[in-house]
Design an enzyme around this catalytic site. Structure first.
Site, PDB file in Angstrom:
ATOM      1  CG  LEU B  14      -2.003   0.819   1.159  1.00  0.00           C
ATOM      2  CD1 LEU B  14      -3.266   0.435   0.012  1.00  0.00           C
ATOM      3  CD2 LEU B  14      -2.752   1.068   2.406  1.00  0.00           C
ATOM      4  CG  HIS B  15       3.165   2.180  -3.524  1.00  0.00           C
ATOM      5  ND1 HIS B  15       2.899   3.165  -4.497  1.00  0.00           N
ATOM      6  CD2 HIS B  15       2.707   0.930  -4.303  1.00  0.00           C
ATOM      7  CE1 HIS B  15       2.435   2.826  -5.385  1.00  0.00           C
ATOM      8  NE2 HIS B  15       2.351   1.397  -5.544  1.00  0.00           N
ATOM      9  CB  SER B  16       2.310   7.529  -2.199  1.00  0.00           C
ATOM     10  OG  SER B  16       3.229   7.101  -3.221  1.00  0.00           O
ATOM     11  CB  ALA B  19      -1.912   5.213   0.199  1.00  0.00           C
ATOM     12  CE1 TYR B  89       2.782   0.223  -8.697  1.00  0.00           C
ATOM     13  CE2 TYR B  89       1.314  -1.446  -9.140  1.00  0.00           C
ATOM     14  CZ  TYR B  89       1.914  -0.523  -8.405  1.00  0.00           C
ATOM     15  OH  TYR B  89       1.448  -0.576  -7.122  1.00  0.00           O
TER      16      TYR B  89
END
Lengths: 580, 94
Positions: B14-16, B19, B89
């Site tokens: 759960l990176h930025s 998030a 990504y």
């Protein structure tokens, strides 16, 4: 006594105590505020947050324009941090309940988050780290630059020692108490280098082990000899004090700028600057005008495009400082590198997609940026007259587009009657393609400026980073410049040369031979170039221009120029001794 | 009060970016929505709070919603998480 060797960035000598400055730890004032000031602190905090949001939204638009939505989304997480109300509440509560000043409160809160992330020890936390660091830097910048907090830390004259220092760090630290600079990072073309030279401060870079110099030490900083002497013996100190006194005497000498050569040919010498502070080292009567005021630093310093109001304040201050001397503002000239530097957010460096981003036509492709700049300038036209120069012009159409944007800007300024038509707009002639349209260009602008560094790049493919000085002597350069001078003469518009070439004594001879009668040079070349012009005898130069045109390469031209120079002046110089 | 256990399957946890997708979604609801991971609790409407939990890929988290729209909130958040927050990504094949 210990001697440390480094690299000279700016010449000079200084003796005294040192002040260690940690640039990654911005100055956080520790005081608490009175009950009555709590509301003001809260306002300061929200103002900083709102300014950051505005900046990042603009950056987001740029990212979207040049890349895609998926990259623009990366900015969103930072925007959301700015919008995070529970984080706001934590800061506000420290201000309200503990009476912390806003910087202290914000720093406490963000540090807790930073520590928690570091603790998590997860291999996946890198991006989180970067986002928080970027945002911390941005918010602190806005908080600290709120003039309520400006507070010099260096209270007695000291030599500044740091890993790296930005110009804004420098100005926040009370420049009048800085007597010299020592850093690990930073080259001779860095912004700090420009500032150090402008203030006449000795500056040595490339010092790896800063801990060899402690706060208790007294040091001699000898930039001329590229060395630092820690805790010198008293005899050494005495010698240096003498030398320093001599040096200061020389420095305070006023320059009397000439307006003609030895044979009475009118010749105009102006200066190029990008920080108003550069003028502080100069006597008011020691310069005749600003031939080039660069505006990029406004963005580089801020890591965002500066707002119209911010620009207006700076331009106004510049105009007030130079009095009634002529001044030329150049609109933003962001090459790709500078553009990425400007938006320096760590996240851009970790993403390949930004590598090919930016470019010369940036302003025309993003008319809002240019319009804001024109608006700020137009508002200043009420104060006094000045000129505007457009960089990197490669077609006449670009000038027309820029003028159109200027007229749009004019229409958007309310309550004030200003007009673009009252401002002389000129073009930087520095690309290859415009050389074929000089006549048409001369119809469209009020003056030409020649940018020799870029011209050499476009004509000869010289890399700016390499030692490209030799290209200054290439016959193609002199031919191109002759062509530009002639096109200007035909339309009776002034032509000024404002690249490094004009600050090279040998090249200057050739330039005079092909008809250049006006140069604009950096402040640190001013004294030498003034001397050269004073001694220049154009009548005696004869057919120097055709001699140059008959050469095939730079080396041959240089040898001819050297011979001429030595015959004229009876002295020899090291090439480029004046351009440093 | 409604609660649900879900697995975070995003490549980088759960990176930025995920998030921020979670915060955006959660902020549409009036309910108070908490996320619990590894014994630590965060408000799903605070991106900083979520980021510091340092949730790794494959992590099991519990979501607790309390309020008028708790049911819908939980359903929509579950959908978001199951779809890996709709984050794409660039370096898919690294």
């Amino acid at each position: 006594m210990r001697i440390i060797k480094g690299k000279k960035i700016s010449k000079g000598i200084s003796i005294g105590p040192v002040f260690h400055y940690k640039s990654d730890q911005l100055y956080i004032p520790d005081y608490n505020v009175d009950e009555s000031e709590v509301e003001q602190e809260i306002d300061n905090f929200y103002l900083a947050i709102n300014n950051c949001i505005e900046e990042l939204q603009q950056t987001r638009e740029l990212v979207l324009h040049h890349l895609d939505e998926n990259h623009a989304k990366i900015i969103d997480s930072q925007l959301m941090i700015l919008d995070d109300t529970s984080f706001h509440d934590e800061v506000i509560s420290l201000i309200k309940n503990k009476n912390n000043n806003a910087i202290k409160a914000f720093n406490k809160v963000i540090t807790v988050y930073e520590e928690k992330i570091a603790e998590s020890n997860s291999s996946y936390h890198q991006q989180r780290d970067i986002d928080i660091r970027d945002i911390k830097k941005r918010i602190l910048h806005h908080l600290i630059n709120n003039e309520n907090y400006i507070d010099g830390q260096i209270d007695s004259p000291s030599i500044l020692v740091s890993h790296s220092i930005s110009p804004s760090d420098f100005f926040n630290l009370e420049p009048k108490n800085i007597t010299g600079i020592i850093t690990t990072e930073g080259g001779s073309d860095s912004h700090l280098a420009i500032v150090a030279k402008a203030f006449g401060l000795p500056y040595i870079s490339g010092i790896e082990k800063l801990d060899l110099i402690t706060d208790q030490d007294e040091i001699i900083l000898d930039a001329n000899e590229e060395k630092i002497i820690v805790n010198p013996v008293s005899s050494k100190k005495k010698d240096y004090r003498k030398e320093l006194a001599e040096y200061k005497k020389q420095q305070n000498r006023k320059i009397e700028i000439v307006d003609e050569t030895k044979d009475g040919t009118p010749f105009d010498i102006k200066i190029n600057i990008e920080f108003i502070e550069e003028l502080q080292g100069l006597d008011e009567n020691s310069y005749k005008g600003i031939g080039l005021f660069r505006t990029e630093f406004l963005g580089l310093e801020r890591n965002a495009f500066p707002s119209e109001e911010e620009q207006y304040q700076v331009y106004r201050k510049v105009l007030e400082t130079v009095g009634d001397k002529p001044l030329v503002f150049r609109t933003f000239d962001f090459g790709r590198d500078k553009f990425i530097d400007m938006l320096d957010m760590e996240m851009f460096h970790t993403d390949e997609a930004y590598k090919d981003w930016g470019g010369i036509r940036l302003c025309l492709e993003n008319p809002t940026i240019m319009k804001n700049q024109f608006k700020a300038m137009l508002r200043c036209s009420k104060i006094r007259s000045f000129k505007i120069m457009l960089p990197m012009i490669s077609s006449v159409e670009e000038v027309r587009q820029a003028k159109e944007i200027c007229h749009e800007a004019e229409a958007e300024i309310e309550n004030e009657h200003v007009s673009c038509d009252n401002i002389d707009i000129g073009a930087m002639v520095e690309t290859k393609s415009i050389l074929y349209n000089l006549r048409e260009l001369a119809e469209e602008v009020e003056f030409f400026s020649i940018g020799t560094n870029d011209l050499a790049y476009f004509l000869l493919g010289s890399d700016r980073k390499e030692d490209s000085i030799i290209h200054h002597y290439h016959p193609k350069m002199f031919k191109a410049i002759r062509k530009i001078v002639k096109a200007g003469q035909e339309k009776n518009i002034p032509v000024t040369l404002c690249g490094e070439m004009g600050a090279d004594p040998y090249a200057l001879l050739g330039l005079a031979a092909v008809g250049i009668r006006s140069v604009s040079v950096s402040t640190n070349s001013l004294a030498q170039i003034n001397e050269e012009i004073k001694n220049l005898d154009i009548e005696q130069m004869g057919e120097l221009d055709s001699l140059i045109f008959n050469c095939e390469d730079s080396e041959t031209v240089l040898s001819i120029l050297k011979e001429y120079y030595e015959n004229f002046t009876g002295k020899q110089i090291e090439a480029n001794s004046g351009t440093e | 009060m409604e609660e649900k256990e879900v697995t975070i399957n995003n490549k980088y946890g759960l990176h930025s970016r995920p998030a921020s997708a979670l915060v955006k979604k959660a902020s549409n609801f009036d309910s108070e929505i908490k996320l619990i991971y590894d014994g630590k609790e965060a408000n799903t409407k605070s991106i900083l709070g979520l980021m510091v939990l340092a949730i790794e890929p494959g992590a099991e988290v519990k979501i607790i919603a309390e309020g008028e729209d708790e049911k819908e909130a939980l359903e929509e958040l579950e959908e978001l998480i199951e779809n890996d927050f709709f984050v794409e990504y660039d370096d898919e094949d690294n």
